[in-house]
Design an enzyme around this catalytic site. Structure first.
Site, PDB file in Angstrom:
ATOM      1  N   SER A  25      -6.598  26.762 -22.340  1.00  0.00           N
ATOM      2  CA  SER A  25      -8.015  27.037 -22.561  1.00  0.00           C
ATOM      3  C   SER A  25      -8.217  28.540 -22.466  1.00  0.00           C
ATOM      4  O   SER A  25      -7.267  29.292 -22.324  1.00  0.00           O
ATOM      5  CB  SER A  25      -8.888  26.335 -21.509  1.00  0.00           C
ATOM      6  OG  SER A  25      -8.514  26.777 -20.215  1.00  0.00           O
ATOM      7  N   TYR A  58     -10.438  26.016 -26.273  1.00  0.00           N
ATOM      8  CA  TYR A  58     -11.760  25.630 -25.791  1.00  0.00           C
ATOM      9  C   TYR A  58     -12.075  26.440 -24.544  1.00  0.00           C
ATOM     10  O   TYR A  58     -11.175  26.986 -23.896  1.00  0.00           O
ATOM     11  CB  TYR A  58     -11.821  24.127 -25.495  1.00  0.00           C
ATOM     12  CG  TYR A  58     -10.827  23.690 -24.446  1.00  0.00           C
ATOM     13  CD1 TYR A  58     -11.189  23.632 -23.101  1.00  0.00           C
ATOM     14  CD2 TYR A  58      -9.523  23.357 -24.788  1.00  0.00           C
ATOM     15  CE1 TYR A  58     -10.273  23.258 -22.134  1.00  0.00           C
ATOM     16  CE2 TYR A  58      -8.603  22.978 -23.834  1.00  0.00           C
ATOM     17  CZ  TYR A  58      -8.982  22.927 -22.510  1.00  0.00           C
ATOM     18  OH  TYR A  58      -8.070  22.564 -21.556  1.00  0.00           O
TER      19      TYR A  58
END
Length: 138
Positions: A25, A58
């Site tokens: 991430s 993300y």
């Protein structure tokens, strides 16, 4: 038909850490996420201005006010601490919605503190940078 449009970007942020062994991430200071209207878990593209790498991941929230921008997991092979990056969020919308869209563009300094927030993705964020002569101002 739905169009995929840039809805937000954090422009020219500096990578503060890269952790290969963290679950993948990008960790982003919560203040930057809020200013850009990017949600936790939202898909973003990261464009590394320093080396040209591009990747999708993300977001996860980092400590508010910390200036953190950490590249986690396998992406740490592509982006190094100190690299200058652009985080870009996209959204799908109708043509009518796209024409009315005002993206959130967050300009930051070298410490990832917010310098300005506007809707012009072509605006030069700092002295020494210029708008492309081919770009039409928003």
């Amino acid at each position: 038909m739905l169009r995929t449009m840039m809805t937000a970007k954090i422009h020219r942020a500096t990578v503060t850490h890269a952790d290969l062994h963290y679950v993948g991430s990008v960790t982003v200071d919560r203040d930057l996420l809020d200013a850009a209207d990017i949600l936790v878990g939202e898909r973003v593209s990261i464009v590394d201005v320093t080396n040209g790498a591009r990747l999708d991941t993300y977001t996860i929230a980092g400590e508010r006010g910390s200036g953190v921008l950490g590249i986690n997991g396998a992406a740490a092979h592509l982006v190094d601490v100190g690299d200058v990056v652009i985080l870009i969020a996209y959204g799908q919308m109708t043509t009518e919605e796209a024409r009315a869209l005002e993206p959130r563009v967050v300009h930051v300094d070298v410490g990832n503190r917010i310098r300005a927030v506007d809707a012009d993705p072509t605006a030069p964020p700092a002295p020494g940078l210029e708008r492309s002569p081919l770009a039409e101002p928003v």
